[in-house]
Design a protein around this motif. Structure first.
Motif, short mmCIF file in Angstrom:
data_model
loop_
_atom_site.label_atom_id
_atom_site.label_comp_id
_atom_site.label_asym_id
_atom_site.label_seq_id
_atom_site.Cartn_x
_atom_site.Cartn_y
_atom_site.Cartn_z
N ILE A 176 -3.03 10.45 -2.62
CA ILE A 176 -3.90 10.49 -3.81
C ILE A 176 -3.03 10.84 -5.02
CG2 ILE A 176 -5.90 11.55 -4.89
CD1 ILE A 176 -6.78 12.34 -1.98
N PHE A 177 -2.89 9.89 -5.94
CA PHE A 177 -2.15 10.12 -7.18
C PHE A 177 -3.10 10.71 -8.21
CE2 PHE A 177 1.13 7.33 -5.62
CZ PHE A 177 2.27 7.71 -6.32
N MET A 215 2.69 3.54 -7.98
CA MET A 215 1.69 3.23 -6.95
C MET A 215 1.96 1.87 -6.30
SD MET A 215 -1.78 4.73 -8.71
CE MET A 215 -2.82 4.28 -7.32
N ASN A 216 2.26 0.86 -7.12
CA ASN A 216 2.53 -0.48 -6.58
C ASN A 216 3.78 -0.51 -5.72
OD1 ASN A 216 0.25 -1.60 -7.78
ND2 ASN A 216 1.34 -2.11 -9.66
N LYS A 269 -6.13 6.64 -6.71
CA LYS A 269 -5.86 7.28 -7.99
C LYS A 269 -7.08 8.12 -8.34
CE LYS A 269 -4.75 5.89 -12.68
NZ LYS A 269 -4.48 4.75 -13.54
N ALA A 270 -6.85 9.36 -8.77
CA ALA A 270 -7.95 10.25 -9.13
C ALA A 270 -7.55 11.09 -10.34
CB ALA A 270 -8.29 11.18 -7.97
N LEU A 281 -2.38 13.54 1.12
CA LEU A 281 -1.34 14.18 0.32
C LEU A 281 -1.63 13.87 -1.15
CD1 LEU A 281 1.42 15.72 0.57
CD2 LEU A 281 2.50 13.49 0.31
N ILE A 282 -1.63 14.90 -1.96
CA ILE A 282 -1.89 14.75 -3.40
C ILE A 282 -0.55 14.74 -4.14
CG2 ILE A 282 -2.96 15.81 -5.43
CD1 ILE A 282 -4.93 17.18 -3.40
N ILE A 283 -0.40 13.77 -5.04
CA ILE A 283 0.81 13.67 -5.85
C ILE A 283 0.44 14.09 -7.27
CG2 ILE A 283 2.66 12.18 -6.67
CD1 ILE A 283 2.50 12.34 -3.60
N ARG A 284 1.01 15.20 -7.72
CA ARG A 284 0.78 15.70 -9.09
C ARG A 284 2.08 15.51 -9.86
NH1 ARG A 284 -0.99 21.41 -8.98
NH2 ARG A 284 -2.99 20.51 -8.47
#
Length: 193
Positions: free
Chosen positions: A54-55, A80-81, A94-95, A106-109
């Motif tokens: 999750i970006f 992302m691509n 994407k959030a 997994l969250i990507i910050r």
């Protein structure tokens, strides 16, 4: 008088030689990366297996975002691509903010910490004196279930002012280059097998 002409010719030859050496030393630099591809491989993969990434929306100072509205979007989309192409993880979302507590997510910050871009006009008028364009981010990989940061990395890229020209438009490639670098890093340390 003849001595002055000889001295002037010698001085001119030395200046030309210095300029040639300087030009040749800068000609192959193009984009300067803050780390080599081998450095990407030094980060060992995360032990836990993830099936979903999750970006979060890239964080950036509002003043910078106002000056460069499309830069973070381009970097985020490219990351992302590229990650979809390079990674075996097929679920990438994407959030704005992630409230997910999924066990295998997994969250990507990502926080933009440096952003300097010079326009083609500035390059044309001031040439190399404008300095280098640069974009740098701090990437945090956060386990969604525990909310614990499992990896953190600063990644940056900068264009060499001597190579960047308005005709080439290499300064504009910074967000795309950085997006690819982010994807390479994530693909290296996150696996789902």
């Amino acid at each position: 008088m003849i001595k002055n002409v000889r001295f002037s010719n010698c001085f001119l030859c030395v200046l030309i030689l210095i300029f040639l050496i300087f030009s040749l030393s800068c000609s192959g630099l193009g984009t300067i990366r803050s780390f080599e591809d081998a450095d990407l491989r030094k980060d060992t993969p995360i032990g836990k297996k993830y099936r979903k990434i999750i970006f979060q929306k890239f964080e950036i100072d509002p003043n910078l975002e106002k000056d460069y509205p499309e830069i973070t979007t381009a970097c985020e989309s490219t990351a992302m691509n590229e990650l979809l192409r390079k990674s075996s993880i097929t679920t990438i979302q994407k959030a704005r903010l992630s409230a997910s507590r999924e066990e295998d997510a997994l969250i990507i910050r990502t926080t933009v910490i440096t952003l300097r871009m010079f326009s083609g006009t500035a390059r044309t008028l001031d040439g190399t004196f404008t300095g280098n364009s640069e974009m740098a981010v701090d990437v945090q990989l956060i386990d969604a279930a525990s909310r614990r940061t499992v990896r953190e990395k600063k990644i940056s890229t900068a264009n060499n002012a001597y190579i960047a020209s308005p005709a080439v438009g290499s300064d504009r490639s910074l967000p795309y280059d950085l997006g690819r670098m982010i994807a390479e890093y994530i693909a290296e340390v996150v696996r789902n097998q």
